[in-house]
Enzyme design. Structure first.
Site, mmCIF file in Angstrom:
data_model
loop_
_atom_site.group_PDB
_atom_site.id
_atom_site.type_symbol
_atom_site.label_atom_id
_atom_site.label_comp_id
_atom_site.label_asym_id
_atom_site.label_seq_id
_atom_site.Cartn_x
_atom_site.Cartn_y
_atom_site.Cartn_z
ATOM 1 N N PHE A 17 -1.740 -5.770 -8.084
ATOM 2 C CA PHE A 17 -0.610 -5.616 -9.219
ATOM 3 C C PHE A 17 -1.129 -6.196 -10.487
ATOM 4 C CE2 PHE A 17 3.073 -8.577 -10.830
ATOM 5 C CZ PHE A 17 3.568 -7.650 -11.811
ATOM 6 N N THR A 42 -6.609 -4.284 0.885
ATOM 7 C CA THR A 42 -5.910 -4.818 1.957
ATOM 8 C C THR A 42 -4.735 -4.029 1.875
ATOM 9 O OG1 THR A 42 -4.764 -6.603 0.540
ATOM 10 C CG2 THR A 42 -6.864 -7.481 1.737
ATOM 11 N N GLU A 90 -5.062 -13.187 -1.323
ATOM 12 C CA GLU A 90 -3.609 -13.141 -0.638
ATOM 13 C C GLU A 90 -2.441 -13.799 -1.327
ATOM 14 O OE1 GLU A 90 -2.947 -11.411 2.003
ATOM 15 O OE2 GLU A 90 -4.918 -10.638 2.593
ATOM 16 N N THR A 131 -1.669 -20.375 -10.005
ATOM 17 C CA THR A 131 -0.382 -20.025 -10.025
ATOM 18 C C THR A 131 0.201 -21.479 -10.396
ATOM 19 O OG1 THR A 131 1.553 -19.686 -8.672
ATOM 20 C CG2 THR A 131 -0.561 -20.269 -7.565
ATOM 21 N N ASP A 132 1.534 -21.244 -11.026
ATOM 22 C CA ASP A 132 2.356 -22.691 -11.108
ATOM 23 C C ASP A 132 2.732 -23.216 -9.713
ATOM 24 O OD1 ASP A 132 4.083 -20.960 -10.362
ATOM 25 O OD2 ASP A 132 5.417 -21.241 -12.095
ATOM 26 N N GLU A 133 2.624 -22.399 -8.693
ATOM 27 C CA GLU A 133 2.997 -22.999 -7.533
ATOM 28 C C GLU A 133 2.163 -24.323 -6.841
ATOM 29 O OE1 GLU A 133 4.164 -20.183 -4.655
ATOM 30 O OE2 GLU A 133 4.719 -18.565 -6.102
ATOM 31 N N TYR A 159 0.023 -20.822 1.092
ATOM 32 C CA TYR A 159 -0.488 -20.017 0.012
ATOM 33 C C TYR A 159 -0.540 -20.899 -1.084
ATOM 34 C CZ TYR A 159 0.044 -17.598 -4.560
ATOM 35 O OH TYR A 159 -0.289 -17.329 -5.877
ATOM 36 N N SER A 160 0.314 -21.832 -1.350
ATOM 37 C CA SER A 160 0.086 -22.521 -2.752
ATOM 38 C C SER A 160 -1.116 -23.595 -2.481
ATOM 39 C CB SER A 160 1.219 -22.971 -3.443
ATOM 40 O OG SER A 160 1.973 -23.789 -2.073
ATOM 41 N N LYS A 163 -4.443 -21.849 -3.214
ATOM 42 C CA LYS A 163 -4.700 -21.763 -4.342
ATOM 43 C C LYS A 163 -5.230 -23.007 -5.222
ATOM 44 C CE LYS A 163 -4.179 -18.049 -6.588
ATOM 45 N NZ LYS A 163 -5.146 -17.279 -6.649
ATOM 46 N N LEU A 199 9.992 -10.316 -4.956
ATOM 47 C CA LEU A 199 11.321 -10.238 -5.154
ATOM 48 C C LEU A 199 11.781 -9.229 -5.925
ATOM 49 C CD1 LEU A 199 14.270 -11.941 -5.095
ATOM 50 C CD2 LEU A 199 14.084 -12.572 -7.255
ATOM 51 N N HIS A 285 11.137 -23.803 1.169
ATOM 52 C CA HIS A 285 11.499 -23.065 -0.250
ATOM 53 C C HIS A 285 11.397 -23.958 -1.462
ATOM 54 C CE1 HIS A 285 14.006 -19.408 -1.648
ATOM 55 N NE2 HIS A 285 13.045 -19.948 -2.626
HETATM 56 P P1 NAD Z 1 -1.629 -8.503 -4.967
HETATM 57 O O1 NAD Z 1 -1.189 -9.037 -3.672
HETATM 58 O O2 NAD Z 1 -0.672 -7.642 -5.637
HETATM 59 O O3 NAD Z 1 -2.992 -8.095 -5.212
HETATM 60 C C1 NAD Z 1 -4.190 -8.696 -4.615
HETATM 61 C C2 NAD Z 1 -5.423 -7.846 -4.731
HETATM 62 O O4 NAD Z 1 -6.668 -8.537 -4.061
HETATM 63 C C3 NAD Z 1 -5.154 -6.571 -3.767
HETATM 64 O O5 NAD Z 1 -5.846 -5.442 -4.452
HETATM 65 C C4 NAD Z 1 -6.223 -6.913 -2.525
HETATM 66 O O6 NAD Z 1 -6.590 -5.578 -1.738
HETATM 67 C C5 NAD Z 1 -6.920 -7.829 -3.154
HETATM 68 N N1 NAD Z 1 -7.726 -8.508 -2.178
HETATM 69 C C6 NAD Z 1 -7.133 -9.330 -1.177
HETATM 70 N N2 NAD Z 1 -8.120 -10.000 -0.484
HETATM 71 C C7 NAD Z 1 -9.091 -9.803 -0.953
HETATM 72 C C8 NAD Z 1 -10.491 -10.014 -0.630
HETATM 73 N N3 NAD Z 1 -10.965 -10.877 0.390
HETATM 74 N N4 NAD Z 1 -11.344 -9.510 -1.292
HETATM 75 C C9 NAD Z 1 -11.399 -8.530 -2.132
HETATM 76 N N5 NAD Z 1 -10.028 -8.247 -2.730
HETATM 77 C C10 NAD Z 1 -9.280 -8.794 -1.768
HETATM 78 O O7 NAD Z 1 -1.540 -9.911 -5.905
HETATM 79 P P2 NAD Z 1 -1.081 -10.145 -7.497
HETATM 80 O O8 NAD Z 1 0.265 -10.378 -7.537
HETATM 81 O O9 NAD Z 1 -1.858 -9.111 -8.276
HETATM 82 O O10 NAD Z 1 -1.780 -11.528 -7.949
HETATM 83 C C11 NAD Z 1 -3.258 -11.528 -8.389
HETATM 84 C C12 NAD Z 1 -3.394 -13.049 -8.477
HETATM 85 O O11 NAD Z 1 -2.666 -13.577 -9.576
HETATM 86 C C13 NAD Z 1 -3.421 -13.915 -7.144
HETATM 87 O O12 NAD Z 1 -4.719 -14.756 -7.377
HETATM 88 C C14 NAD Z 1 -2.085 -14.560 -7.314
HETATM 89 O O13 NAD Z 1 -2.423 -15.979 -6.535
HETATM 90 C C15 NAD Z 1 -1.866 -14.982 -8.750
HETATM 91 N N6 NAD Z 1 -0.679 -14.911 -8.969
HETATM 92 C C16 NAD Z 1 0.386 -14.158 -9.017
HETATM 93 C C17 NAD Z 1 1.630 -14.267 -9.351
HETATM 94 C C18 NAD Z 1 2.753 -13.152 -9.052
HETATM 95 O O14 NAD Z 1 3.818 -13.264 -9.546
HETATM 96 N N7 NAD Z 1 2.319 -12.120 -8.366
HETATM 97 C C19 NAD Z 1 1.911 -15.550 -9.962
HETATM 98 C C20 NAD Z 1 1.170 -16.235 -10.030
HETATM 99 C C21 NAD Z 1 -0.227 -16.224 -9.687
HETATM 100 P P1 TYD Z 2 8.532 -14.119 -4.297
HETATM 101 O O1 TYD Z 2 8.881 -12.777 -5.315
HETATM 102 O O2 TYD Z 2 8.270 -14.142 -2.903
HETATM 103 O O3 TYD Z 2 7.720 -15.026 -5.230
HETATM 104 P P2 TYD Z 2 7.535 -16.688 -5.075
HETATM 105 O O4 TYD Z 2 7.958 -17.200 -3.585
HETATM 106 O O5 TYD Z 2 5.868 -16.739 -5.152
HETATM 107 O O6 TYD Z 2 8.271 -17.229 -6.303
HETATM 108 O O7 TYD Z 2 10.220 -14.995 -4.335
HETATM 109 C C1 TYD Z 2 10.825 -15.286 -5.529
HETATM 110 C C2 TYD Z 2 11.830 -15.724 -5.170
HETATM 111 O O8 TYD Z 2 12.995 -14.933 -4.553
HETATM 112 C C3 TYD Z 2 11.878 -17.134 -4.143
HETATM 113 O O9 TYD Z 2 12.859 -18.065 -4.455
HETATM 114 C C4 TYD Z 2 12.039 -16.444 -2.705
HETATM 115 C C5 TYD Z 2 13.072 -15.407 -3.248
HETATM 116 N N1 TYD Z 2 13.337 -14.167 -2.396
HETATM 117 C C6 TYD Z 2 14.321 -13.809 -1.872
HETATM 118 O O10 TYD Z 2 15.460 -14.299 -2.170
HETATM 119 N N2 TYD Z 2 14.475 -12.696 -1.070
HETATM 120 C C7 TYD Z 2 13.186 -11.838 -0.770
HETATM 121 O O11 TYD Z 2 13.560 -10.905 -0.054
HETATM 122 C C8 TYD Z 2 12.302 -12.280 -1.313
HETATM 123 C C9 TYD Z 2 11.043 -11.610 -1.191
HETATM 124 C C10 TYD Z 2 12.027 -13.514 -2.171
#
Ligand code: NAD
Ligand code: TYD
Length: 346
Positions: A17, A42, A90, A131-133, A159-160, A163, A199, A285
């Protein structure tokens, strides 16, 4: 500041993403730089996302696991990167509760392999997307409290924790080896190309398919929402002007209760709120995330530009218009995941 054609940047996890949005952002802003994207593909990585770039001779995609030391070193040897930005991870809390091990592998070991390669091939500038987590959570009844870069690390989920471990390693590589490292900790991102296990896209896709909308517990947990393009701009600024050895928080100034987001999506798509079902809560949670990004604002002049109303409208429209992107994504393996995660919850 502009980068020119002699820059090569490795963006790991660019089929996911935020990584893919960052590659699109870079391509538009710096048309001449070489962008190299290693991604393991993945379940969360999607080749159709990066497919439009495959004819661009200044873009290279490599299917590669960041834990594969030999493969990573070979890539560095071939590409001689100037900068590495690590998005590969991940990234889903619920999956980490179900199976932590792969999170430790990719998020910790993979980050260290990349930083070793950076040391080996000329002390390459490394940016870790965190991440802020890593700060744990905040109480719901203390709106005055925010995460700053000084807030102690106190992660709640596998996860957190993984990270947070990677952040500590990044800082250790800076101190021990002098590797030019920065770390950014952002809040919840939303926007196009997000895998529909998170979400916002999960609720949009389910609502479009008239499926139930599974809200964990009462839905009162709060997240701070950051439009993905604002995040990309912040990372760009940190690469250009950030101080190495520093951590920067990135937030969207948009705290929302989960239930309010789900109701907003129902309204935008003309669906009844009767689709909402309250399901068993997530284990451990986190209650509330809220970011103080004043360090990034005062040092580098960044602020989020996309207000939530506009960002969520764009996002909903994108999913409405790109069924061909998400329909294949939610078939097969994802359906099995969905049954496992939600089948027992209701
Ligand atoms: P995502 O899950 O959408 O994408 C992760 C990508 O990494 C995928 O393309 C996957 O194929 C690849 N990947 C996974 N394992 C791998 C490995 N071992 N080697 C090479 N590639 C691998 O994740 P995202 O939401 O785009 O998040 C990107 C980064 O931002 C992550 O580090 C995540 O911790 C961080 N982050 C995301 C959010 C969020 O809201 N999505 C918030 C805070 C931080
Ligand atoms: P998520 O998108 O998994 O992000 P994070 O846990 O990393 O913040 O979830 C955002 C919030 O939404 C979290 O409080 C969990 C909640 N949630 C639901 O209530 N239902 C769902 O199906 C999902 C995926 C998340």
């Amino acid at each position: 500041m502009a980068w020119n054609s002699d820059k090569t940047i490795i963006v790991t996890g660019g089929a996911g993403f935020i990584g893919s949005n960052f590659i699109f952002y870079l391509r538009k802003k710096y048309p001449d730089i070489r962008i190299v994207c290693p991604d393991k593909l993945t379940y969360a990585g999607n080749m159709t996302t990066v497919a439009p770039l495959l004819n661009d001779d200044k873009f290279r995609f490599v299917r590669l696991d960041i834990c594969d030391r030999k493969g990573v070193y070979e890539l560095f040897d071939e590409e001689k990167p100037d900068i590495v930005v690590n998005f590969a991870a991940e990234s889903h809390v619920d999956r980490s509760i179900d199976s932590p091990e792969v999170f430790l592998q990719t998020n910790i070991t993979g980050t260290s392999v990349l930083m070793d390669a950076c040391r080996e091939y000329g002390n390459v500038r490394f940016h870790q997307i965190s991440t802020d987590e890593v700060y744990g959570d905040l109480p719901l009844d203390r709106p005055d409290m925010l995460f700053t870069e000084e807030t102690p690390l106190d992660p709640s989920s596998p996860y957190s924790s993984s990270k947070a471990s990677a952040d500590l390693l990044a800082m250790a590589y800076y101190r021990t080896y002098g590797l030019p490292v920065t770390v950014s900790r952002c809040s919840n991102n939303y926007g196009p190309y997000q895998f529909p296990e998170k979400l916002i896209p999960l609720m949009i896709v389910n609502a479009l398919n008239n499926k139930s909308l599974p809200v964990y517990g009462e839905g009162l947990n709060i997240r701070d929402w950051l439009y993905v393009e604002d995040h990309c701009r912040a990372v760009d600024l940190i690469l250009q002007k950030g101080r190495v050895g520093e951590v920067y928080n990135i937030g969207g100034n948009t705290e929302m209760k989960n239930i309010d987001i789900v109701k907003l999506i129902c309204k935008a798509l003309g669906r009844s709120e009767e689709l909402i079902v309250h399901v068993e809560d997530r284990k451990g949670h986190d209650k509330r995330y809220a970011i103080d990004h004043s360090k990034l604002s005062s040092e580098l002049g960044w602020k989020p530009l996309t207000d939530f109303g506009k960002g969520i409208k764009n996002t909903i429209e994108w999913y409405v218009e790109h069924r061909e992107w998400w329909e294949p994504v939610i078939s097969g393996e994802y359906q099995r995941y969905y049954e496992k995660m939600y089948g027992e919850r209701t």
